[in-house]
Scaffold this motif. Structure first.
Motif, PDB file in Angstrom:
ATOM      1  N   ALA A   4      71.614  46.443 -48.983  1.00 14.94           N
ATOM      2  CA  ALA A   4      72.597  45.709 -48.189  1.00 14.94           C
ATOM      3  C   ALA A   4      73.963  45.728 -48.865  1.00 14.94           C
ATOM      4  CB  ALA A   4      72.133  44.268 -47.983  1.00 14.94           C
ATOM      5  N   GLU A   5      74.000  45.502 -50.181  1.00 14.97           N
ATOM      6  CA  GLU A   5      75.280  45.509 -50.883  1.00 14.97           C
ATOM      7  C   GLU A   5      75.869  46.910 -50.946  1.00 14.97           C
ATOM      8  OE1 GLU A   5      78.713  44.671 -52.854  1.00 14.97           O
ATOM      9  OE2 GLU A   5      77.399  43.388 -51.661  1.00 14.97           O
ATOM     10  N   ALA A   6      75.026  47.924 -51.080  1.00 14.75           N
ATOM     11  CA  ALA A   6      75.536  49.303 -51.090  1.00 14.75           C
ATOM     12  C   ALA A   6      76.211  49.632 -49.773  1.00 14.75           C
ATOM     13  CB  ALA A   6      74.396  50.282 -51.367  1.00 14.75           C
ATOM     14  N   TRP A   7      75.595  49.250 -48.644  1.00 11.49           N
ATOM     15  CA  TRP A   7      76.206  49.500 -47.338  1.00 11.49           C
ATOM     16  C   TRP A   7      77.535  48.757 -47.219  1.00 11.49           C
ATOM     17  CZ3 TRP A   7      76.305  52.468 -43.180  1.00 11.49           C
ATOM     18  CH2 TRP A   7      76.890  51.978 -42.011  1.00 11.49           C
ATOM     19  N   ARG A   8      77.549  47.481 -47.604  1.00 13.40           N
ATOM     20  CA  ARG A   8      78.787  46.698 -47.504  1.00 13.40           C
ATOM     21  C   ARG A   8      79.871  47.272 -48.420  1.00 13.40           C
ATOM     22  NH1 ARG A   8      74.970  42.038 -47.978  1.00 13.40           N
ATOM     23  NH2 ARG A   8      74.481  41.386 -45.851  1.00 13.40           N
TER      24      ARG A   8
ATOM     25  N   VAL B  43      84.528  56.451 -51.471  1.00 11.50           N
ATOM     26  CA  VAL B  43      83.858  56.141 -52.724  1.00 11.50           C
ATOM     27  C   VAL B  43      82.757  57.174 -52.938  1.00 11.50           C
ATOM     28  CG1 VAL B  43      82.209  54.556 -51.615  1.00 11.50           C
ATOM     29  CG2 VAL B  43      82.779  54.256 -54.029  1.00 11.50           C
ATOM     30  N   SER B  44      82.432  57.467 -54.185  1.00  5.46           N
ATOM     31  CA  SER B  44      81.399  58.460 -54.476  1.00  5.46           C
ATOM     32  C   SER B  44      80.029  57.807 -54.534  1.00  5.46           C
ATOM     33  CB  SER B  44      81.685  59.153 -55.816  1.00  5.46           C
ATOM     34  OG  SER B  44      81.465  58.253 -56.896  1.00  5.46           O
ATOM     35  N   VAL B  45      78.983  58.613 -54.296  1.00  5.85           N
ATOM     36  CA  VAL B  45      77.614  58.096 -54.362  1.00  5.85           C
ATOM     37  C   VAL B  45      77.298  57.556 -55.755  1.00  5.85           C
ATOM     38  CG1 VAL B  45      75.168  58.687 -54.137  1.00  5.85           C
ATOM     39  CG2 VAL B  45      76.826  59.544 -52.456  1.00  5.85           C
ATOM     40  N   PRO B  46      77.662  58.255 -56.867  1.00  6.76           N
ATOM     41  CA  PRO B  46      77.413  57.671 -58.201  1.00  6.76           C
ATOM     42  C   PRO B  46      78.082  56.311 -58.374  1.00  6.76           C
ATOM     43  CG  PRO B  46      77.854  59.999 -58.417  1.00  6.76           C
ATOM     44  CD  PRO B  46      78.144  59.650 -56.983  1.00  6.76           C
ATOM     45  N   ASP B  47      79.286  56.135 -57.808  1.00  4.22           N
ATOM     46  CA  ASP B  47      79.960  54.839 -57.925  1.00  4.22           C
ATOM     47  C   ASP B  47      79.225  53.759 -57.139  1.00  4.22           C
ATOM     48  OD1 ASP B  47      81.885  55.821 -59.611  1.00  4.22           O
ATOM     49  OD2 ASP B  47      83.430  56.039 -58.058  1.00  4.22           O
ATOM     50  N   VAL B  48      78.723  54.115 -55.963  1.00  2.00           N
ATOM     51  CA  VAL B  48      77.945  53.145 -55.183  1.00  2.00           C
ATOM     52  C   VAL B  48      76.678  52.774 -55.934  1.00  2.00           C
ATOM     53  CG1 VAL B  48      76.765  52.688 -52.997  1.00  2.00           C
ATOM     54  CG2 VAL B  48      78.835  54.087 -53.006  1.00  2.00           C
TER      55      VAL B  48
ATOM     56  N   ALA C 292      76.090  52.899 -59.150  1.00  2.00           N
ATOM     57  CA  ALA C 292      76.419  52.080 -60.321  1.00  2.00           C
ATOM     58  C   ALA C 292      76.741  50.647 -59.913  1.00  2.00           C
ATOM     59  CB  ALA C 292      77.602  52.699 -61.067  1.00  2.00           C
ATOM     60  N   HIS C 293      77.377  50.490 -58.758  1.00  2.00           N
ATOM     61  CA  HIS C 293      77.751  49.159 -58.278  1.00  2.00           C
ATOM     62  C   HIS C 293      76.528  48.286 -58.039  1.00  2.00           C
ATOM     63  CE1 HIS C 293      80.040  46.079 -56.168  1.00  2.00           C
ATOM     64  NE2 HIS C 293      79.205  46.172 -55.148  1.00  2.00           N
ATOM     65  N   VAL C 294      75.422  48.886 -57.598  1.00  2.00           N
ATOM     66  CA  VAL C 294      74.216  48.099 -57.298  1.00  2.00           C
ATOM     67  C   VAL C 294      73.126  48.297 -58.348  1.00  2.00           C
ATOM     68  CG1 VAL C 294      74.674  48.009 -54.825  1.00  2.00           C
ATOM     69  CG2 VAL C 294      73.335  49.911 -55.742  1.00  2.00           C
TER      70      VAL C 294
END
Length: 284
Positions: free
Chosen positions: A167-171, A180-185, A187-189
């Motif tokens: 859910a947080e990755a989608w938001r 935004v890059s997939v690695p950044d997403v 890392a964010h979650v």
């Protein structure tokens, strides 16, 4: 020939789960084909007229599937609505994170176009029957929102839960406008890119990378539509830069991939809907 649209603001308890609720009645001189473009919303269409004919291609030889009610999942290719001369119904845009809560299944289980009767069963058929007995658009739209609230209230609390990281990755991707890059997403979650991709695709039906492209395209499509109403607006090159594309040609390539047409060709097809301020029912 005419187009009539009635919009409603979903009640507070539905929060951001319903992005839009639209009643429509459209009469054309002749049947036409409408491109249902990909978007970051799920689409629900409940026809009050005949079944909605959909296909994966625009030509007369395309195999048609006819649905009295349909649900469109997240997708990256257009669906083609072979519109009859007259159409009438209700269309909703749903947050994909609310799919479990409102439809009873994760959005990853929905196809390009899915028969709503297969998803909602008798609830879909009962809603159509009740809508057929109404006499005003206010009554119709209130009935739909009421049924959404009742459906949500009937779900098991655990059924509506989307894994927090997904859910947080989608938001996060939506907030970033897809830039935004997939690695950044990941890392964010606090997941590896492989873990994120697996969980994200199972829940939403797209990879994180495809979701980023989808959201960038949706922003560009909205900007192109707005530009058609204000010819002195930004150029396509400026729109491309503002929405995260490398250049004008990158934007055009994505339009061909997601819409099956260039921005100018799409505008030529959709000009009547855009100028009317509405939009014909689209699968997705």
């Amino acid at each position: 020939m005419g187009q009539h649209y009635v919009r409603s603001v979903p009640p507070g308890p539905l929060g951001a789960a319903v992005g839009s609720l639209l009643g429509y009645e459209i009469t054309e001189d002749a049947p036409a084909v409408h491109r249902g473009l990909p978007s970051p919303w799920l689409t629900v269409v409940i026809s009050l007229d005949g079944p909605v004919p959909t296909a994966t291609g625009p030509g007369p030889d395309a195999a048609l599937h006819r649905y009295a009610s349909l649900v469109g999942g997240l997708h990256t290719v257009p669906a083609y609505i072979h519109q009859p001369a007259h159409q009438e119904g209700v269309q909703l845009a749903l947050d994909p994170l609310a799919s479990r809560d409102l439809l009873g299944v994760p959005s990853g289980e929905l196809g390009l176009v899915t028969d709503a009767d297969d998803v909602l069963g008798h609830l879909s058929r009962d809603l159509r029957e009740r809508l057929g007995g109404t006499s005003s658009w206010d009554e119709r739209l209130a009935l739909v929102t009421g049924e959404l609230l009742r459906a949500r209230g009937s779900r098991s609390p655990t059924l509506g839960l989307v894994r927090a990281e997904v859910a947080e990755a989608w938001r996060f991707v939506v907030r970033a406008g897809g830039r935004v890059s997939v690695p950044d997403v990941a890392a964010h979650v606090w997941l590896s890119p492989r873990q994120l991709t697996s969980l994200f695709a199972a829940e939403l039906g797209l990879s994180p990378g495809a979701a980023c492209r989808l959201i960038r395209f949706d922003a560009a499509r909205d900007a192109v539509r707005a530009r058609s109403l204000a010819p002195s607006g930004p150029s396509l090159a400026t729109i491309a830069a503002r929405t995260g594309y490398a250049d004008h040609s990158h934007l055009v390539r994505d339009f061909h991939a997601f819409a099956g047409a260039s921005p100018t060709a799409w505008l030529a097809e959709e000009r009547a809907n855009i100028q009317a301020g509405g939009g014909a029912p689209r699968a997705g």
